[in-house]
Design an enzyme around this catalytic site. Structure first.
Site, short mmCIF file in Angstrom:
data_model
loop_
_atom_site.label_atom_id
_atom_site.label_comp_id
_atom_site.label_asym_id
_atom_site.label_seq_id
_atom_site.Cartn_x
_atom_site.Cartn_y
_atom_site.Cartn_z
N GLU A 240 -4.25 -7.10 5.18
CA GLU A 240 -3.41 -5.94 5.52
C GLU A 240 -2.48 -6.34 6.68
OE1 GLU A 240 -5.63 -2.59 6.93
OE2 GLU A 240 -3.99 -1.20 6.55
N TRP B 181 -13.90 11.68 7.66
CA TRP B 181 -12.71 11.21 8.34
C TRP B 181 -11.81 10.54 7.34
CZ3 TRP B 181 -9.35 7.48 9.16
CH2 TRP B 181 -8.42 7.79 10.16
N HIS C 43 -8.87 6.98 2.49
CA HIS C 43 -9.48 7.34 3.78
C HIS C 43 -10.74 8.19 3.59
CE1 HIS C 43 -6.41 5.54 6.25
NE2 HIS C 43 -5.47 6.14 5.55
N TYR D 235 -2.72 12.16 6.88
CA TYR D 235 -3.00 11.06 7.79
C TYR D 235 -2.26 9.78 7.36
CZ TYR D 235 -5.24 7.42 10.38
OH TYR D 235 -5.45 6.34 11.19
N GLU E 118 -8.76 1.79 -1.95
CA GLU E 118 -9.55 1.59 -0.72
C GLU E 118 -10.24 2.88 -0.27
OE1 GLU E 118 -7.10 0.34 2.56
OE2 GLU E 118 -8.67 0.87 3.98
N ARG F 40 -13.65 -5.28 3.36
CA ARG F 40 -12.55 -5.14 4.32
C ARG F 40 -12.99 -5.20 5.78
NH1 ARG F 40 -7.95 -3.77 4.10
NH2 ARG F 40 -8.05 -1.87 5.36
N ASP G 195 -4.97 3.81 -0.11
CA ASP G 195 -6.11 4.10 0.77
C ASP G 195 -6.38 5.61 0.73
OD1 ASP G 195 -8.00 4.21 2.75
OD2 ASP G 195 -6.78 3.24 4.30
N GLU H 219 -13.81 -1.30 6.39
CA GLU H 219 -13.13 -1.47 7.68
C GLU H 219 -13.94 -0.93 8.86
OE1 GLU H 219 -9.44 0.51 6.67
OE2 GLU H 219 -10.00 2.21 7.90
N ARG I 199 0.87 -1.18 0.00
CA ARG I 199 0.00 0.00 0.00
C ARG I 199 0.90 1.22 0.00
NH1 ARG I 199 -3.84 2.16 4.88
NH2 ARG I 199 -1.97 3.37 5.31
O1 KDG Z 1 -8.59 3.50 13.65
C1 KDG Z 1 -8.48 3.91 12.31
C2 KDG Z 1 -7.45 3.08 11.57
O2 KDG Z 1 -7.68 1.72 11.81
C3 KDG Z 1 -7.49 3.33 10.09
O3 KDG Z 1 -7.20 4.66 9.82
C4 KDG Z 1 -6.49 2.48 9.36
O4 KDG Z 1 -7.50 3.02 7.27
C5 KDG Z 1 -6.79 2.28 7.92
C6 KDG Z 1 -6.22 1.11 7.26
O5 KDG Z 1 -6.61 0.83 6.14
O6 KDG Z 1 -5.41 0.42 7.87
MG MG Z 2 -8.19 2.02 5.50
#
Ligand code: KDG
Ligand code: MG
Length: 405
Positions: free
Chosen positions: A341, A405, A214, A159, A238, A285, A212, A264, A147
């Site tokens: 992951e 987020w 996010h 982030y 992702e 996920r 990712d 997730e 990733r």
């Molecule tokens: O608590 C939030 C994290 O688990 C997250 O930000 C991690 O997006 C994430 C990932 O794909 O590992």
């Molecule tokens: Mg993630």
């Protein structure tokens, strides 16, 4: 056999983990992970006050009935706190059942579908060169899927991309508050295509690449990103957009063949239902800890299999090694497992607390052959690292608007 006691531990070997131990009158015990990043004490109180008293004296082998009792039996279904609590109980009961049967949990699920579990590791960097240098190191360690995340030039913090900065939970000191991060889609787009163009140039075509977002993009921006990244052949993109409205993914899917992954933060099969049955995603996920345990993860995997969706369980550092162990059992069994992951097996303190014999070699993890989940918990070691309040960051646009987020 009956459940004699349920203990809940919240420890912080670097970061917080909530661990459940179910002890039976036979002496056999089981372990589960109930960690909910930034809301740990809510789950701990839910377990202590509302769940544990109802389970004392019950048959620990009745996993399905206990799951239904805690989910269907309660008027207030679903939600992250409830489902993390149910998850930990469910994992601990599977652990107990495996120990009674003297078999690893994957055998109870139906047995082995593969020799090992393919992993993807994280290559993060303060700029593209740094990310690619880190990627090269991971390739040198044998990882075949990576990733890639890189800091966005012009943003104060990106982030998940630290460079030489402290992680968000380490920055919070004695009076913890959610750190504030900023987001600008234009600045992100100016970086992200170059990241993958350079990656293919320097890392070649053989390594699997993932990314990712996010959930920072709107659906139409995600569609554009998916199209832009098509030449670089990602294994998946992702959390491009949030999918509270699952129709968002219809729009993204219409425009791009880049494979999509999400899930997730999902708590139940209902959160994934439309995305899976409409074949709007390629990888689901969900994590055992946040989707209610091994029992529902198995149902999600079977449901996903009908629609060509593969599993790619969340494996972030805020899921405890007990969750990772549960995933390895699920992944060793699931016919439609895709990829796991992986962020390592924890720091030194964590390795004193969570005792396991998982093997990681050449980008693959090998499940424990011990009965149950194959992981133990050192209570004395955990006591040395008491809970420390900390929050996930919040994200704002540059004008101050609170963002996804
Ligand atoms: O608590 C939030 C994290 O688990 C997250 O930000 C991690 O997006 C994430 C990932 O794909 O590992
Ligand atoms: Mg993630």
């Amino acid at each position: 056999m009956i459940i004699k006691d349920i203990k809940i531990f919240v420890c912080s070997p670097g970061r917080n983990f909530v661990t459940v131990k179910i002890i039976t009158d036979s002496g056999i015990y089981g372990l589960g992970d109930a960690t909910l990043n930034g809301r740990e004490m809510a789950v701990s109180a839910y377990l202590e006050e509302h769940v544990a008293p109802c389970l004392i004296g019950r048959d620990p082998q009745a996993i399905e009935d206990i799951w239904q009792y805690l989910y269907r039996g309660v008027y207030w279904r679903r939600g992250a706190v409830t489902m993390a609590a149910i998850a930990a109980i469910d994992m601990a009961l599977w652990d107990i059942k495996g120990k009674i049967a003297e078999m690893p949990v994957y055998q109870l699920l139906g047995g082995r579908s593969r020799k090992g579990v393919n992993l993807y590791a994280h290559a993060n960097g303060s700029d593209i060169t740094d990310t690619l240098n880190n990627a090269q190191k991971l390739i040198g360690q044998g990882f075949k899927a990576l990733r890639l995340q890189s800091a966005v030039p012009g943003l104060k913090v990106t982030y998940g991309v630290l460079g030489d900065k402290k992680d968000y939970y380490e920055q919070q000191g004695d009076r913890p508050l959610p750190p504030e991060e900023d987001w600008c889609t234009t600045k992100y787009f100016a970086m992200v295509e170059d990241l993958f163009k350079e990656a293919r140039k320097h890392l070649g075509d053989k390594v699997h690449l993932l990314h990712d977002v996010h959930s920072r993009l709107t659906p139409v921006e995600s569609a554009r990103l998916g199209k832009l990244l098509e030449p670089y052949n990602l294994l998946f993109l992702e959390d491009a957009s949030i999918a509270e409205n699952q129709d968002n993914y219809k729009l993204i899917r219409q425009h791009t063949t880049t494979p999509l992954a999400i899930g997730e933060t999902y708590n139940t099969i209902w959160d994934c239902k439309d995305l899976i049955q409409n074949q709007l995603i390629d990888y689901i996920r969900t994590a055992a800890t946040h989707a209610g345990g091994i029992t529902p993860m198995r149902r999600i995997a079977d449901f996903a299999n009908m629609f060509n969706v593969r599993t790619a369980p969340h494996g972030a550092p805020d899921l405890s090694p007990i969750c990772f162990s549960a995933h390895l059992h699920l992944n060793t069994w699931a016919p439609n497992f895709g990829i796991q992951e992986y962020v390592g097996l924890g720091n030194e303190q964590m390795q004193q607390i969570f005792l396991q014999d998982i093997r990681v070699e050449e980008g693959m993890a090998y499940v424990s052959e011990q009965p149950g989940l194959g992981i133990d918990f050192n209570e004395e070691a955990a006591q040395q690292y008491p809970y420390k309040r900390s929050y996930l960051p919040v994200s704002r646009l540059e004008d101050g608007t609170l963002w996804h987020w």
